[in-house]
Design a protein around this motif. Structure first.
Motif, PDB file in Angstrom:
ATOM      1  N   TRP A 564       0.845  -1.203   0.000  1.00 23.44           N
ATOM      2  CA  TRP A 564       0.000   0.000   0.000  1.00 23.44           C
ATOM      3  C   TRP A 564       0.883   1.257   0.000  1.00 23.44           C
ATOM      4  CZ3 TRP A 564      -0.917   3.955   3.552  1.00 23.44           C
ATOM      5  CH2 TRP A 564      -2.147   4.607   3.445  1.00 23.44           C
ATOM      6  N   ARG A 571       2.807   6.394  -6.951  1.00 21.73           N
ATOM      7  CA  ARG A 571       1.883   7.370  -7.555  1.00 21.73           C
ATOM      8  C   ARG A 571       2.425   8.780  -7.460  1.00 21.73           C
ATOM      9  NH1 ARG A 571      -4.111   5.029  -7.072  1.00 21.73           N
ATOM     10  NH2 ARG A 571      -3.462   2.960  -7.676  1.00 21.73           N
ATOM     11  N   VAL A 757       5.469   3.490 -28.550  1.00 24.88           N
ATOM     12  CA  VAL A 757       4.291   4.071 -27.908  1.00 24.88           C
ATOM     13  C   VAL A 757       4.278   5.561 -28.219  1.00 24.88           C
ATOM     14  CG1 VAL A 757       3.202   4.601 -25.692  1.00 24.88           C
ATOM     15  CG2 VAL A 757       4.342   2.395 -26.022  1.00 24.88           C
ATOM     16  N   HIS A 759       1.996   8.973 -27.398  1.00 29.20           N
ATOM     17  CA  HIS A 759       0.885   9.466 -26.583  1.00 29.20           C
ATOM     18  C   HIS A 759       0.753  10.968 -26.766  1.00 29.20           C
ATOM     19  CE1 HIS A 759      -1.025  10.886 -22.766  1.00 29.20           C
ATOM     20  NE2 HIS A 759      -1.844   9.913 -23.104  1.00 29.20           N
ATOM     21  N   GLU A 772       4.479  12.393 -26.428  1.00 28.87           N
ATOM     22  CA  GLU A 772       5.502  11.536 -25.813  1.00 28.87           C
ATOM     23  C   GLU A 772       5.727  10.344 -26.729  1.00 28.87           C
ATOM     24  OE1 GLU A 772       5.719  10.822 -21.272  1.00 28.87           O
ATOM     25  OE2 GLU A 772       3.633  11.240 -21.750  1.00 28.87           O
TER      26      GLU A 772
ATOM     27  N   ARG B   9      -9.268   9.329   3.209  1.00 30.79           N
ATOM     28  CA  ARG B   9      -8.013   9.563   2.476  1.00 30.79           C
ATOM     29  C   ARG B   9      -6.822   9.276   3.402  1.00 30.79           C
ATOM     30  NH1 ARG B   9      -8.738  12.760  -2.128  1.00 30.79           N
ATOM     31  NH2 ARG B   9     -10.761  13.809  -2.204  1.00 30.79           N
ATOM     32  N   ARG B  34      -7.284  -0.730  -0.192  1.00 31.62           N
ATOM     33  CA  ARG B  34      -7.392  -0.163  -1.540  1.00 31.62           C
ATOM     34  C   ARG B  34      -8.785  -0.435  -2.083  1.00 31.62           C
ATOM     35  NH1 ARG B  34      -1.962  -1.362  -4.906  1.00 31.62           N
ATOM     36  NH2 ARG B  34      -1.842  -3.307  -3.773  1.00 31.62           N
ATOM     37  N   GLN B  39     -15.428   7.403  -7.324  1.00 30.73           N
ATOM     38  CA  GLN B  39     -14.290   7.808  -8.174  1.00 30.73           C
ATOM     39  C   GLN B  39     -14.042   6.797  -9.292  1.00 30.73           C
ATOM     40  OE1 GLN B  39     -11.537   8.398  -4.765  1.00 30.73           O
ATOM     41  NE2 GLN B  39     -10.611   9.894  -6.128  1.00 30.73           N
ATOM     42  N   VAL B  45      -1.047   8.147 -16.972  1.00 34.82           N
ATOM     43  CA  VAL B  45      -0.113   7.963 -18.079  1.00 34.82           C
ATOM     44  C   VAL B  45       1.299   8.032 -17.521  1.00 34.82           C
ATOM     45  CG1 VAL B  45       0.712   8.872 -20.279  1.00 34.82           C
ATOM     46  CG2 VAL B  45      -1.701   9.085 -19.681  1.00 34.82           C
ATOM     47  N   TYR B  46       2.118   7.072 -17.891  1.00 31.58           N
ATOM     48  CA  TYR B  46       3.528   7.135 -17.517  1.00 31.58           C
ATOM     49  C   TYR B  46       4.354   6.794 -18.751  1.00 31.58           C
ATOM     50  CZ  TYR B  46       7.919   6.139 -15.096  1.00 31.58           C
ATOM     51  OH  TYR B  46       9.231   6.143 -14.687  1.00 31.58           O
ATOM     52  N   ARG B  47       5.136   7.728 -19.147  1.00 28.18           N
ATOM     53  CA  ARG B  47       5.966   7.587 -20.342  1.00 28.18           C
ATOM     54  C   ARG B  47       5.131   7.179 -21.563  1.00 28.18           C
ATOM     55  NH1 ARG B  47      11.227   4.892 -17.536  1.00 28.18           N
ATOM     56  NH2 ARG B  47      11.990   6.819 -16.653  1.00 28.18           N
ATOM     57  N   GLY B  48       4.076   7.892 -21.737  1.00 30.97           N
ATOM     58  CA  GLY B  48       3.268   7.685 -22.922  1.00 30.97           C
ATOM     59  C   GLY B  48       2.316   6.518 -22.837  1.00 30.97           C
ATOM     60  N   GLN B  49       2.491   5.687 -21.829  1.00 26.99           N
ATOM     61  CA  GLN B  49       1.673   4.481 -21.716  1.00 26.99           C
ATOM     62  C   GLN B  49       0.514   4.757 -20.755  1.00 26.99           C
ATOM     63  OE1 GLN B  49       3.482   1.330 -22.976  1.00 26.99           O
ATOM     64  NE2 GLN B  49       1.337   0.828 -23.331  1.00 26.99           N
ATOM     65  N   GLU B  50      -0.700   4.533 -21.221  1.00 27.02           N
ATOM     66  CA  GLU B  50      -1.858   4.753 -20.360  1.00 27.02           C
ATOM     67  C   GLU B  50      -2.125   3.494 -19.545  1.00 27.02           C
ATOM     68  OE1 GLU B  50      -5.368   6.007 -22.322  1.00 27.02           O
ATOM     69  OE2 GLU B  50      -4.441   7.799 -23.181  1.00 27.02           O
ATOM     70  N   TYR B  51      -2.469   3.684 -18.288  1.00 25.45           N
ATOM     71  CA  TYR B  51      -2.930   2.539 -17.505  1.00 25.45           C
ATOM     72  C   TYR B  51      -4.033   2.973 -16.556  1.00 25.45           C
ATOM     73  CZ  TYR B  51       0.327   4.283 -13.956  1.00 25.45           C
ATOM     74  OH  TYR B  51       0.996   5.066 -13.057  1.00 25.45           O
ATOM     75  N   VAL B  53      -5.992   3.130 -13.197  1.00 26.82           N
ATOM     76  CA  VAL B  53      -5.790   3.006 -11.760  1.00 26.82           C
ATOM     77  C   VAL B  53      -7.166   2.822 -11.129  1.00 26.82           C
ATOM     78  CG1 VAL B  53      -4.829   4.121  -9.718  1.00 26.82           C
ATOM     79  CG2 VAL B  53      -3.837   4.568 -11.968  1.00 26.82           C
ATOM     80  N   LEU B  55      -8.037   0.808  -8.300  1.00 27.34           N
ATOM     81  CA  LEU B  55      -8.109   0.728  -6.842  1.00 27.34           C
ATOM     82  C   LEU B  55      -7.202   1.788  -6.238  1.00 27.34           C
ATOM     83  CD1 LEU B  55      -8.007  -3.149  -6.473  1.00 27.34           C
ATOM     84  CD2 LEU B  55      -9.995  -1.654  -6.305  1.00 27.34           C
ATOM     85  N   LEU B  56      -7.820   2.659  -5.449  1.00 28.89           N
ATOM     86  CA  LEU B  56      -7.052   3.767  -4.887  1.00 28.89           C
ATOM     87  C   LEU B  56      -6.700   3.482  -3.423  1.00 28.89           C
ATOM     88  CD1 LEU B  56      -9.339   6.564  -6.330  1.00 28.89           C
ATOM     89  CD2 LEU B  56      -7.129   5.825  -7.225  1.00 28.89           C
ATOM     90  N   PRO B  57      -5.524   3.913  -2.980  1.00 30.35           N
ATOM     91  CA  PRO B  57      -5.148   3.679  -1.583  1.00 30.35           C
ATOM     92  C   PRO B  57      -6.010   4.513  -0.640  1.00 30.35           C
ATOM     93  CG  PRO B  57      -3.247   4.319  -2.922  1.00 30.35           C
ATOM     94  CD  PRO B  57      -4.465   4.600  -3.720  1.00 30.35           C
ATOM     95  N   LYS B  58      -6.554   3.850   0.352  1.00 29.76           N
ATOM     96  CA  LYS B  58      -7.343   4.540   1.382  1.00 29.76           C
ATOM     97  C   LYS B  58      -6.967   3.966   2.739  1.00 29.76           C
ATOM     98  CE  LYS B  58      -9.994   6.846  -1.513  1.00 29.76           C
ATOM     99  NZ  LYS B  58      -9.885   8.281  -1.645  1.00 29.76           N
TER     100      LYS B  58
END
Lengths: 841, 110
Positions: A564, A571, A757, A759, A772, B9, B34, B39, B45-51, B53, B55-58
């Motif tokens: 966790w 993030r 890739v 984007h 990107e 939160r 999580r 929501q 997006v990280y380095r052009g790659q979409e993913y 998310v 499950l968010l941490p709670k």
């Protein structure tokens, strides 16, 4: 009529006659001892000593050479075991090119004496190729002993060699020669007429065992085999027998034949009523000694450690010093033990650990890295990889780590009570490093962090920062401040580069900031991310701080870093990374000089405040985080001369990489043309930045590797590259033509890699559309992508170029006619970029 | 007795704990969880790659309170955890029939 004799001829004849007499007397002495059965170790030593005197006299008579020269006894003579009819093996070693006159003057009288002289001629610089020399010479030189002339040359000769390679090759050669020799005797020592020198169990086996011990572990023969006493007895016996063989045969003869066995038994005084009884007793003794020598040689071959470094071997118990006495006075060599253990994936021996522990307190921190090479080795040692924690822990346990870093000693066994920490401060610190090294090759749960570690340019600085991050806990006050103060004490000792100091300072001072932001702040709030991004400034620092936080939290206790928490940390990393790479275009330097005090306050006299401010205005704030103040001032100066169509550009070299800086006015295809020029010279662009100011001034910097060594191999290559760049930007040369051949080659050679890739992001920046691209790195990739963008009518305003392994990660900030791209324009652009990435069909 | 289960939160957990402690409610269980509510996660997006998310941490807080403190506790949690944005979390209230102290085996009285 007789020819007149030269005035020097008579003294020369007299000298020769004296030498003949001297040699004869020495031989008589050894012959007498041999006759009495006493031609053993002492007699051979005495004869060798007389040979030394003769060599020294001949050396003196030869007159001074044109340069320093030394004469060294090799092989048996080097060991002072010269027999009656042994060859005299010599090494004549010159400081420089051999002096022929001296050689003739020295060697001719030796030959005139009828001696069998084996001589090797070398000069000091030949030491560089010693490991490639012939095996017999490699072995002979292990016994080299100075006899006449400059006795220091041999050390200089050896110093030039690769000691480890030479020792390894010598041992390999020795093993080969032993096997070959034994095979000649059918691999048995039980010969009825044995060769006391060559046969298994003979003198050569004894020398071989001694050589192995000398090259690997001087104490080896005392640790196993038949033991030192047996070896001594065997050596004495064989020398006495051999001396009689030489005496009886009048030549270099070592075979104890049936006929000679009678005579040897008689001279050695064996009792027995009949010759047969006496011979049987002699041969019984011979085989007993031969068995002992054979056993010791087998032990040495089986148990000898492997040479791995200067004065270092790897044994079954780990890495150890070959010569303890030599090691104890050279603290700068100690780190090598731990480095070797990591490299080889083994442990450090108790011998080495004990030695260091016994002597470590005699030395100051500076004694462990007196030279720049030693300091560089220390930093290399800190590269995170499996084994580092174990070695650092050993170094800490024996007091070495605290002596190298006295600041670390302050937290030794330090107990700080809080609700979280489970270990003493020193162990917590070392565990952070273990956590880091465990990331290498980590499983799916840590793979993303593992990749970050692989992307760091200087991971050793992260380890150095971890070592210092909690040293301030020796006091009870704000430990980050105290840790920073203590880390700064170390900078001068290590003579760290300014950029390295800044990195360590940043990480130590801010080591708690990311965990506070990730676990105690609302990271869904963009303002929190913005503030954190402002703190870290650039991606490299973000990555290092993220890993530092991960390692630090995990080292608090076994279950502190839950999946966790790891997720929260990741993030924050991603959001901050995106802010740094996607949103920086909106954060520009304003005309208001507040916040620019550092740059303006330290400006050189040839620049004015207004000039610096005007140059910076409109550039992203990131510019100031990427360039040092000196670089900024240089940019300001060079910008003065930039006119439309003209460029100011220069090349700098840094540790294997080149850096091209270009200042010019913006124009269509500018970025693709610059990157195209570099690619046309075969340069591999690793990273870079491109900034365009609102007034059209462009500052671009490219870091690249000169793959084909164009700049190294071509005098004037730098100027040529810059000249081509100027021509391309001025439109006099078409870069596409220069690149044509290369591009075709790339597409022909292309192997199936990962899918690129692309984007498009129209949200992260108010001013720019961001593209990107993550694709397999290739020469000309940047050129092709940016050209497609320009062909689509886009202005390439800002660019971030990064390469991670085989992956190119390029981020382009674009506008079209001064505005962001519309949806159809984005789609068209994406198609065009995709097409160039796929290459011609 | 009521069991209050609040999903908040992560950065609000200390505020919620402090607010409950002010009401003399000190026994609580806090768990890292999580999940998602309205929501339903988001795309990153990280380095052009979409993913995605999803499950968010709670943080989840469980606290058992007497009915007399229930309203005050709920109010304290909501005030301490609220930011006004989507993703502030939820409070659930459930009845608790009985409670036993493991060490002594005695039935707890509220």
């Amino acid at each position: 009529m007789m020819e007149p004799q030269s005035t020097e001829a008579a003294p020369r004849r007299d000298a020769h006659a004296a030498r003949v007499e001297h040699l004869a007397a020495a031989r008589r002495e050894l012959a007498d001892a041999s006759e009495r059965g006493e031609g053993g170790r002492q007699a051979l030593k005495q004869y060798s000593h007389r040979a030394d005197a003769m060599i020294q006299a001949l050396f003196a008579d030869a007159g001074p050479g044109s340069q320093p020269v030394g004469v060294y006894a090799l092989g048996g003579y080097g060991r002072r075991q010269l027999c009656l009819h042994s060859d005299i093996d010599l090494l004549v070693l010159f400081a420089d090119t051999p002096d022929e006159r001296f050689l003739r003057s020295f060697l001719t009288p030796l030959w005139d004496l009828g001696l069998m002289v084996g001589h090797q001629i070398r000069e000091v610089r030949d030491g560089e190729q010693l490991d490639g020399d012939n095996p017999e010479f490699l072995l002979a030189i292990t016994d080299a002993r100075a006899v006449a002339g400059d006795a220091t040359l041999l050390d200089r000769f050896i110093e030039r060699s690769d000691v480890v390679r030479t020792a390894t090759r010598t041992l390999d050669a020795l093993r080969g020669l032993i096997a070959e020799r034994h095979a000649r005797f059918n691999d048995t020592l039980y010969q009825l007429e044995p060769d006391v020198k060559e046969a298994p169990g003979g003198l050569r086996d004894l020398f071989a065992a001694q050589t192995i011990a000398r090259l690997t572990d001087p104490g080896l023969l005392g640790q196993g085999g038949s033991g030192l006493r047996s070896l001594d007895d065997g050596e004495e016996f064989l020398f006495r027998v051999r001396s009689i063989l030489h005496l009886e045969t009048g030549r270099h003869h070592n075979v104890l034949s049936h006929e000679l066995q009678d005579r040897v038994a008689d001279r050695l005084g064996y009792a027995g009523a009949t010759p047969r009884q006496r011979v049987e007793r002699l041969m019984g003794d011979y085989f007993r000694h031969a068995r002992a020598l054979d056993r010791s040689l087998r032990w040495a071959l089986r148990s000898a450690p492997t040479p791995i470094g200067p004065n270092l071997v790897r044994s079954s118990e780990g890495v150890r010093f070959t010569e303890e006495r030599e090691a104890q006075d050279r603290p700068e060599s100690w780190l090598g033990v731990f480095q070797a253990a990591i490299d080889l994936g083994c442990g450090v021996s108790d011998q080495a650990l004990s030695l260091v522990q016994r002597h470590v307190n005699q030395f100051r921190a500076e004694d462990f890295f007196p030279t720049a090479a030693d300091r560089a080795a220390l930093l290399r040692f800190l590269l995170p990889r499996p084994g580092l924690y174990a070695r650092l822990s050993e170094m800490h346990d024996i007091g070495l780590l605290g002596q190298i870093f006295p600041e670390f000693k302050a937290i030794s066994c330090r107990v700080v009570r809080d609700f979280y920490h489970k270990y003493t401060v020193d162990e917590h610190t070392l565990l952070t490093i273990r956590n880091l090294e465990r990331l290498i090759g980590a499983g799916p749960d840590r793979e993303r962090f593992s990749r970050l570690l692989g992307e760091l340019d200087t991971p050793e600085l992260l380890v150095l920062s971890l070592l210092f991050h909690d040293v301030g806990k020796w006091r009870d006050e704000d430990h980050a401040v105290e840790s920073l103060r203590m880390a700064r004490q170390m900078f001068d000792r290590l003579d760290l580069e300014p950029s390295a100091r800044e990195t360590v300072e940043f990480l130590v001072a801010n080591h708690l900031k990311m965990s506070v932001a990730a676990f105690r702040r609302d990271t869904e709030d963009p303002e929190i991310v913005r503030q954190f991004a402002e703190l870290v400034g650039v991606e490299d620092r973000l990555k290092a701080l993220c890993l530092m936080t991960l390692a630090d939290v995990e080292a608090v206790g076994r279950e502190t870093l839950t999946p966790w928490k790891a997720e929260l940390l990741w993030r924050l990393y991603v959001d901050t990374y995106n802010h740094l790479t996607l949103a920086y275009g909106d954060e520009v330097i304003a005309r208001d000089p507040s916040g620019l005090e550092n740059v303006i306050g330290a400006r050189p006299a040839d620049l004015t405040d207004a000039e610096v401010t005007e140059f910076l205005e409109g550039l992203p704030r990131r510019y100031l985080q990427l360039f040092s103040r000196d670089a900024v001032y240089r940019h300001v100066r060079e910008a003065r001369a930039v006119r439309s169509g003209s460029i100011q550009s220069w090349l700098d070299q840094t540790e294997g990489e080149w850096e091209l800086t270009v200042l010019t006015r913006d124009q269509p295809f500018l970025f693709s043309n610059i990157s195209g020029v570099l690619s046309s010279f075969g340069m591999d662009i690793l990273r870079g930045f491109a900034f365009t100011k609102p007034d059209g001034l462009v500052v671009d910097m490219f870091h690249f590797i000169d793959e084909e060594q164009f700049l190294k191999l071509n005098e004037g290559g730098n100027a040529h590259l810059l000249h081509v760049l100027e021509d391309v930007i001025a439109g006099r040369t078409d870069v596409a033509v220069r690149l044509k051949g290369r591009e075709e080659g790339i597409f022909r050679r292309r192997l199936p890699g990962f899918a690129p890739v692309i984007h498009c992001d129209n949200e992260s920046s108010r001013r720019y559309t961001i593209i990107e691209v993550v694709a397999e790195n290739a020469i000309g990739l940047l050129y092709r992508i940016s050209k497609a963008m320009s062909e689509s009518g886009c202005d390439v305003d800002l660019v971030l170029i990064a390469t991670e392994g085989q992956r190119a990660i390029d981020v382009f900030h674009l506008t079209k006619a001064g505005a962001k791209l519309t949806k159809p324009e984005q789609e068209q652009l994406m198609e065009n970029v995709q097409r160039v990435l796929e290459g011609p069909s | 007795m009521k069991l209050i289960k609040a999903i908040v939160r992560p950065n609000r957990i200390d505020d919620v704990k402090n607010a409950l402690e002010k009401l003399q409610i000190s026994g609580m269980t806090v768990t890292e969880v999580r999940g998602h509510g309205k929501q339903k996660g988001h795309t990153a997006v990280y380095r052009g790659q979409e993913y995605n998310v999803s499950l968010l941490p709670k943080m989840e807080i469980e606290v058992v309170v007497p009915e007399s403190l229930l309203d005050a506790a709920i109010k304290a949690i909501i005030e301490a955890a609220r930011t006004g944005e989507i993703g502030d979390g939820r409070v659930f209230v459930m009845p608790v029939d009985e409670s036993y102290r493991i060490r002594t085996g005695e039935k707890a009285a509220f």
